[in-house]
Motif scaffolding. Structure first.
Motif, PDB file in Angstrom:
ATOM      1  N   ALA B  29      41.725  37.808  25.151  1.00  0.00           N
ATOM      2  CA  ALA B  29      41.411  39.216  25.435  1.00  0.00           C
ATOM      3  C   ALA B  29      42.051  39.641  26.752  1.00  0.00           C
ATOM      4  O   ALA B  29      42.319  38.815  27.625  1.00  0.00           O
ATOM      5  N   PHE B  30      42.283  40.935  26.869  1.00  0.00           N
ATOM      6  CA  PHE B  30      42.760  41.479  28.140  1.00  0.00           C
ATOM      7  C   PHE B  30      41.556  41.717  29.038  1.00  0.00           C
ATOM      8  O   PHE B  30      40.614  42.423  28.645  1.00  0.00           O
ATOM      9  N   VAL B  31      41.582  41.118  30.224  1.00  0.00           N
ATOM     10  CA  VAL B  31      40.427  41.215  31.126  1.00  0.00           C
ATOM     11  C   VAL B  31      40.880  41.657  32.518  1.00  0.00           C
ATOM     12  O   VAL B  31      42.048  41.487  32.880  1.00  0.00           O
ATOM     13  N   GLU B  32      39.942  42.182  33.258  1.00  0.00           N
ATOM     14  CA  GLU B  32      40.225  42.569  34.637  1.00  0.00           C
ATOM     15  C   GLU B  32      40.270  41.319  35.515  1.00  0.00           C
ATOM     16  O   GLU B  32      39.525  40.356  35.269  1.00  0.00           O
ATOM     17  N   PRO B  33      41.127  41.313  36.524  1.00  0.00           N
ATOM     18  CA  PRO B  33      41.152  40.154  37.435  1.00  0.00           C
ATOM     19  C   PRO B  33      39.863  40.080  38.249  1.00  0.00           C
ATOM     20  O   PRO B  33      39.221  41.104  38.505  1.00  0.00           O
TER      21      PRO B  33
END
Lengths: 288, 478
Positions: B29-33
């Protein structure tokens, strides 16, 4: 030995460029048998000796690499023959150096001979298992072949004075590399005698250079030397390995890391040879 | 000579839908750092900001490596090879389906001509996945002993010159063996890797098998500094490669390095000369010379040197520099201001050290980073432009008289990645190939790549091979 006759003892020297010089430093160090008796005063090689050995190895390597694989195999087989002939002498030296019973030492010498025969047979086969014809999408005959890396620095195993040495040296030179070997510091006597075997086995001078002395003095120079292409750290202690590997990065040396508890009597795989070859890929045009 | 004028033929950008910002691709998944850092990626041709991209820190690296480890142990390694292979075939197919989108995005973010990203980078990336897909269930026969095991988790750091293709070179063989990956794209070219992440999602690749961390040099350093990777694979500068080798000293982490080069392109008097001229141009001006194996040193036999140089200069006069998205463009933008500075500095050193500089007259766009194709003649082997990797469209010309002298000059470098030989004589090709200390030797061609063909360097160009059966070994515990 006849009663009253004084034995003539051999001076143990270095083996560089096919000759047996003393250390340019004039130094030596006492080497003791496992039981504490004095075996010899071995040459205590200096950093200068090591650099001379690298020069000799570099000079000898291209011609050795260009020698046909068949011929290199014969030379390695010749080493085995010469070692076999002097098996009794080596058994005695290994027994004293390593503190083994005669029969056990004899077994290790026999294994060393067999190890050389094993690698002799690899010389003209490695390219066939490590090379490839690659079916590229285009009008090219594309092939890959292993070539020797160049000059390899070898820190021989500290414990196994002959079988360990042969097991790390043979896979380096059979593919066409030249070697600068630092012998076991505490047990160098079989190694120096082995250099005499090399000198009488049609191994061109400089292809193997063997130094005796202090690892702490020699290994850092070997690891950092800019004209050494690869490094076998087999004989290095765990605490010394990191510093030497760091030094080796200065010219991107190929490093074979120390093994934990290597078993020299186990039949080897081609892995050690493959560590010190480079794969060259050639695109040759196809056209009428 | 009369020149044809070309009308602009720009490729449409409409095929690419850029998001305004991108997260990290971790565990599917694309996640926030973790610490919320970000940076902009720009088009080097216009300096336009293309998107905001997450900057991964040490905490993100930890998450990604943990996801890769879990996926490796629980899903990817236990999976039958034939099934793993089918995922890779899927990926190859989707790359082909979305080829135009990938090509346009690559040219936007990198600055390379669309003709090149469309005809070279993207098709080769698909071919790499297709090639290694077929290995996944045949590893027993790859020659690395019976039942070779996957190495584990690989940290992979790739450069900005072929962003998508280098991702494919790193990921495809690793995934085929059952290893999993944490990939760190280059700071200036993160976008095609993020589109590749979307492709992995479309292919339903199990979460964690590939994790993609965008960031800068510090992100890469954080990845290498971990002690729980089984493997680090790096493509980039020799300087950074050495730093990585030092960092991994004393560990059990395996390493492969694909580093810089200063390849000789050797033209003999009997060469097919018009073909050789094209090969010289392709050798150094392909991809603006941002190629580690670029033929940056032309060694031309003295007897034909003058004619070759004249023909070469005439040919350079016809090269078209400009908009990377224009289908007629031969030379695109320099990838970054930093790289342009380096090229400018090294070219200046060439003049200072006495070599003669020549460029065709060519209009340089006002915005963006550009450098005209440049030739230096009268180059001495000791000059920096003959020794250092410029990584730009700058060719140093030297001459030779005999084959032995050509070999000696070609090998007079600390690098050893590639070499080119131009001659009609087959026996001479093989004679030269045998003596050149380089991992790839091209004869009567240059800068040609194929997934079946092992690629990698001698000496300070690094160690390990990518491509072919040899490429599998880097990710096998054999």
């Amino acid at each position: 030995m006849p009663e009253g006759r004084l034995a003539v003892n051999k001076t143990y020297k270095l083996y560089v460029a096919g000759a047996f010089p003393r250390s340019e430093s004039g130094r030596s160090y006492p080497v003791h048998a496992a039981d504490g008796a004095l075996l010899a005063n071995a040459a205590l090689a200096s950093r200068k000796d090591l650099r001379d050995a690298v020069v000799a190895a570099r000079a000898a390597q291209p011609k050795w690499a260009r020698t046909t694989a068949y011929n290199r195999g014969q030379v390695l087989y010749r080493i085995a023959e010469m070692l076999e002939e002097r098996a009794a002498q080596f058994a005695e030296q290994v027994a004293r150096s390593e503190g083994l019973a005669g029969a056990e030492a004899g077994r290790l010498v026999a294994a060393s001979v067999d190890r050389l025969v094993y690698y002799a047979g690899w010389s003209d086969k490695l390219a066939q298992i490590a090379g490839a014809a690659n079916p590229v999408a285009g009008p090219y005959f594309n092939f890959s072949l292993p070539e020797p890396t160049g000059v390899i620095g070898v820190v021989a195993p500290p414990g196994s004075s002959l079988l360990g040495l042969v097991s790390v040296l043979a896979p380096v030179i059979v593919t066409g590399n030249a070697a600068v070997v630092v012998a076991s510091e505490e047990r160098p006597v079989p190694a120096v005698t082995f250099a005499e075997v090399l000198a009488t086995s049609d191994v061109p001078g400089g292809v193997v250079n063997l130094l005796t002395g202090r690892l702490a003095e020699l290994a850092p120079v070997l690891a950092a030397h800019r004209d050494v292409d690869g490094l076998d750290l087999c004989g290095i202690s765990e605490q010394d390995a990191a510093a030497l590997e760091r030094a080796a990065a200065d010219n991107v040396k190929r490093v074979l890391r120390r093994e934990v508890a290597p078993d020299w009597e186990r039949r080897p795989s081609p892995r050690r040879m493959l560590h010190f070859v480079e794969t060259k890929t050639v695109w040759h045009p196809i056209g009428a | 000579m009369a020149r044809f004028e070309y009308a602009p033929a720009p490729e449409s950008r409409a095929v690419v839908s850029l998001r305004s910002s991108y997260g990290l691709f971790i565990d599917g998944a694309f996640v926030e750092p973790v610490d919320g850092g970000s940076f902009n990626t720009i088009s080097p041709a216009t300096e336009e900001v293309l998107a905001e991209v997450a900057l991964a820190g040490a905490g993100d690296v930890e998450r990604a490596v943990a996801a890769a480890r879990r996926a490796q142990r629980e899903v990817w390694a236990p999976m039958p090879g034939a099934e793993r292979g089918k995922y890779l075939f899927r990926v190859a197919r989707i790359i082909q389906e979305r080829a135009r989108e990938l090509a346009v995005l690559e040219s936007l973010d990198n600055g390379k001509p669309i003709r090149e990203s469309r005809d070279v980078d993207v098709p080769l990336a698909a071919a790499h996945f297709f090639y290694y897909a077929g290995w996944a269930d045949k590893l027993d026969y790859a020659g690395f002993g019976p039942a070779p095991r996957p190495l584990g988790v690989a940290g992979q750091i790739i450069p900005w010159n072929f962003p998508l293709l280098m991702a494919a070179w790193k990921l495809a063989p690793a995934l085929a063996t059952g290893s999993t990956c944490v990939l760190k794209p280059a700071e200036t070219t993160p976008l095609s890797a993020l589109l590749l992440a979307e492709i992995f999602q479309q292919a339903e690749l199990p979460p964690g098998v590939v994790n993609i961390l965008t960031g800068d040099g510090a992100t890469g350093a954080a990845l290498v500094a971990r002690r729980d990777l089984d493997k680090v694979a790096f493509t980039g500068s020799t300087e950074v490669g050495k730093a990585i080798q030092r960092e991994l000293a004393g560990t059990r982490t395996r390493l492969s390095l694909e580093l810089g080069g200063k390849a000789a392109n050797i033209v003999f008097e009997d060469a097919p000369l018009s073909q050789a001229i094209e090969g010289i141009v392709n050798g150094i001006f392909f991809n603006q010379g941002h190629v580690c194996c670029a033929g940056s040193r032309l060694l031309v036999q003295e007897s034909v040197a003058e004619g070759v140089l004249d023909a070469l200069k005439e040919r350079l006069g016809t090269l078209r520099l400009g908009d990377p998205l224009d289908k007629n463009t031969d030379i695109g933008a320099i990838n970054s201001g930093r790289q342009l500075d380096k090229i400018v500095e090294l070219a200046a050193s060439g003049e200072r050290e006495g070599a003669e500089r020549w460029s065709p007259s060519c209009a340089i766009p006002e915005r963006g980073y550009w450098f005209p194709p440049t030739i230096f003649t009268g180059v001495a082997p000791s000059q920096r432009i003959a020794r250092e990797e410029i990584f730009g469209p700058v060719l140093s010309v030297l001459t030779f008289r005999t084959p032995d002298e050509a070999v000696q000059k070609a090998n007079n470098t600390t690098y050893g990645l590639s070499a080119g030989v131009w001659t009609e004589k087959g026996s001479r090709i093989l004679w030269m190939a045998d003596r050149l200390r380089a991992g790839v030797v091209w004869a009567n061609t240059f800068n040609r790549f194929d997934p079946t063909s092992p690629f990698g360097g001698y000496r300070e160009s690094g160690f390990g091979r990518e491509g072919g059966r040899h490429g599998l070994e880097e990710y096998l515990d054999a």
